[in-house]
Design a protein around this motif. Structure first.
Motif, PDB file in Angstrom:
ATOM      1  N   GLY A  59       0.799  -1.234   0.000  1.00 17.77           N
ATOM      2  CA  GLY A  59       0.000   0.000   0.000  1.00 17.77           C
ATOM      3  C   GLY A  59       0.824   1.273   0.000  1.00 17.77           C
ATOM      4  O   GLY A  59       0.640   2.144  -0.863  1.00 17.77           O
ATOM      5  N   PRO A  60       1.763   1.449   0.942  1.00  8.70           N
ATOM      6  CA  PRO A  60       2.558   2.684   0.954  1.00  8.70           C
ATOM      7  C   PRO A  60       3.423   2.869  -0.297  1.00  8.70           C
ATOM      8  O   PRO A  60       3.629   3.993  -0.744  1.00  8.70           O
ATOM      9  CB  PRO A  60       3.449   2.532   2.193  1.00  8.70           C
ATOM     10  CG  PRO A  60       2.717   1.596   3.068  1.00  8.70           C
ATOM     11  CD  PRO A  60       1.993   0.662   2.150  1.00  8.70           C
TER      12      PRO A  60
ATOM     13  N   SER B 281       2.692   1.884  -3.427  1.00 10.88           N
ATOM     14  CA  SER B 281       1.845   2.378  -4.514  1.00 10.88           C
ATOM     15  C   SER B 281       1.320   3.781  -4.204  1.00 10.88           C
ATOM     16  O   SER B 281       1.097   4.579  -5.119  1.00 10.88           O
ATOM     17  CB  SER B 281       0.700   1.414  -4.787  1.00 10.88           C
ATOM     18  OG  SER B 281      -0.080   1.244  -3.632  1.00 10.88           O
ATOM     19  N   ASP B 282       1.153   4.113  -2.937  1.00  9.15           N
ATOM     20  CA  ASP B 282       0.745   5.467  -2.567  1.00  9.15           C
ATOM     21  C   ASP B 282       1.846   6.466  -2.907  1.00  9.15           C
ATOM     22  O   ASP B 282       1.571   7.558  -3.408  1.00  9.15           O
ATOM     23  CB  ASP B 282       0.412   5.525  -1.082  1.00  9.15           C
ATOM     24  CG  ASP B 282      -0.253   6.824  -0.695  1.00  9.15           C
ATOM     25  OD1 ASP B 282      -1.033   7.366  -1.508  1.00  9.15           O
ATOM     26  OD2 ASP B 282      -0.004   7.297   0.426  1.00  9.15           O
ATOM     27  N   ASN B 283       3.092   6.089  -2.652  1.00 11.14           N
ATOM     28  CA  ASN B 283       4.213   6.960  -3.035  1.00 11.14           C
ATOM     29  C   ASN B 283       4.279   7.125  -4.545  1.00 11.14           C
ATOM     30  O   ASN B 283       4.575   8.214  -5.045  1.00 11.14           O
ATOM     31  CB  ASN B 283       5.531   6.394  -2.517  1.00 11.14           C
ATOM     32  CG  ASN B 283       5.657   6.514  -1.025  1.00 11.14           C
ATOM     33  OD1 ASN B 283       4.920   7.252  -0.392  1.00 11.14           O
ATOM     34  ND2 ASN B 283       6.583   5.772  -0.456  1.00 11.14           N
TER      35      ASN B 283
ATOM     36  N   GLY C  60       1.768   7.087  -6.547  1.00 11.83           N
ATOM     37  CA  GLY C  60       0.701   8.027  -6.893  1.00 11.83           C
ATOM     38  C   GLY C  60       1.098   9.462  -6.609  1.00 11.83           C
ATOM     39  O   GLY C  60       0.801  10.371  -7.385  1.00 11.83           O
TER      40      GLY C  60
ATOM     41  N   THR D 154      -2.735   4.346 -10.265  1.00  8.81           N
ATOM     42  CA  THR D 154      -2.027   4.273  -8.985  1.00  8.81           C
ATOM     43  C   THR D 154      -3.008   4.264  -7.811  1.00  8.81           C
ATOM     44  O   THR D 154      -2.741   3.631  -6.787  1.00  8.81           O
ATOM     45  CB  THR D 154      -1.017   5.425  -8.820  1.00  8.81           C
ATOM     46  OG1 THR D 154      -1.703   6.678  -8.948  1.00  8.81           O
ATOM     47  CG2 THR D 154       0.097   5.333  -9.857  1.00  8.81           C
ATOM     48  N   ASP D 155      -4.150   4.942  -7.957  1.00  8.14           N
ATOM     49  CA  ASP D 155      -5.170   4.889  -6.905  1.00  8.14           C
ATOM     50  C   ASP D 155      -5.769   3.484  -6.775  1.00  8.14           C
ATOM     51  O   ASP D 155      -6.025   3.014  -5.670  1.00  8.14           O
ATOM     52  CB  ASP D 155      -6.280   5.902  -7.178  1.00  8.14           C
ATOM     53  CG  ASP D 155      -5.843   7.332  -6.911  1.00  8.14           C
ATOM     54  OD1 ASP D 155      -4.805   7.516  -6.241  1.00  8.14           O
ATOM     55  OD2 ASP D 155      -6.526   8.253  -7.385  1.00  8.14           O
TER      56      ASP D 155
ATOM     57  N   ASP E 279      -3.237   1.400  -5.026  1.00  8.28           N
ATOM     58  CA  ASP E 279      -3.192   1.759  -3.613  1.00  8.28           C
ATOM     59  C   ASP E 279      -4.375   1.146  -2.864  1.00  8.28           C
ATOM     60  O   ASP E 279      -4.236   0.675  -1.726  1.00  8.28           O
ATOM     61  CB  ASP E 279      -3.192   3.270  -3.463  1.00  8.28           C
ATOM     62  CG  ASP E 279      -2.997   3.713  -2.013  1.00  8.28           C
ATOM     63  OD1 ASP E 279      -2.322   2.993  -1.260  1.00  8.28           O
ATOM     64  OD2 ASP E 279      -3.510   4.778  -1.658  1.00  8.28           O
TER      65      ASP E 279
ATOM     66  N   ASN F  35      -4.366  -1.445   0.444  1.00  8.56           N
ATOM     67  CA  ASN F  35      -4.961  -1.056   1.725  1.00  8.56           C
ATOM     68  C   ASN F  35      -6.053  -2.020   2.054  1.00  8.56           C
ATOM     69  O   ASN F  35      -6.592  -2.211   2.989  1.00  8.56           O
ATOM     70  CB  ASN F  35      -5.510   0.372   1.655  1.00  8.56           C
ATOM     71  CG  ASN F  35      -4.386   1.388   1.549  1.00  8.56           C
ATOM     72  OD1 ASN F  35      -3.288   1.128   1.968  1.00  8.56           O
ATOM     73  ND2 ASN F  35      -4.676   2.518   0.962  1.00  8.56           N
TER      74      ASN F  35
END
Length: 84
Positions: free
Chosen positions: A53-54, A56-58, A60, A76-77, A80, A84
């Motif tokens: 999760g983190p 793919s969040d980075n 994004g 990317t969302d 993410d 999560n």
């Protein structure tokens, strides 16, 4: 806070204790070893999913700062949300 955190450890501890007792009764120390390997196998999968999760969040955030297209941000969302 702390008392609730300590209280949340009671059920998993009892479950692990029961698992060890049953495994030892059924197959001795070999059963305990197999039970430990089974628990370790599920821990690795859980950690791999939690770490995704983190990352793919980075990705994004980098896509947003780079002013890439909206389609990149949608992808990317979605990644993410899977992490999560």
């Amino acid at each position: 806070g702390l008392a609730l955190g300590c209280l949340s450890c009671i059920v998993p501890t009892i479950c692990i204790g029961i698992t060890v007792a049953v495994a030892h009764t059924v197959a001795g120390m070999y059963g305990v070893a197999l039970g430990a390997l089974g628990m370790l196998g599920t821990v690795t999968m859980g950690l791999a999913i939690d770490v995704y999760g983190p990352i793919s969040d980075n990705a994004g955030g980098i896509a947003e700062m780079s002013k890439l297209g909206a389609e990149v941000r949608r992808k990317t969302d979605a990644l993410d949300a899977a992490g999560n």
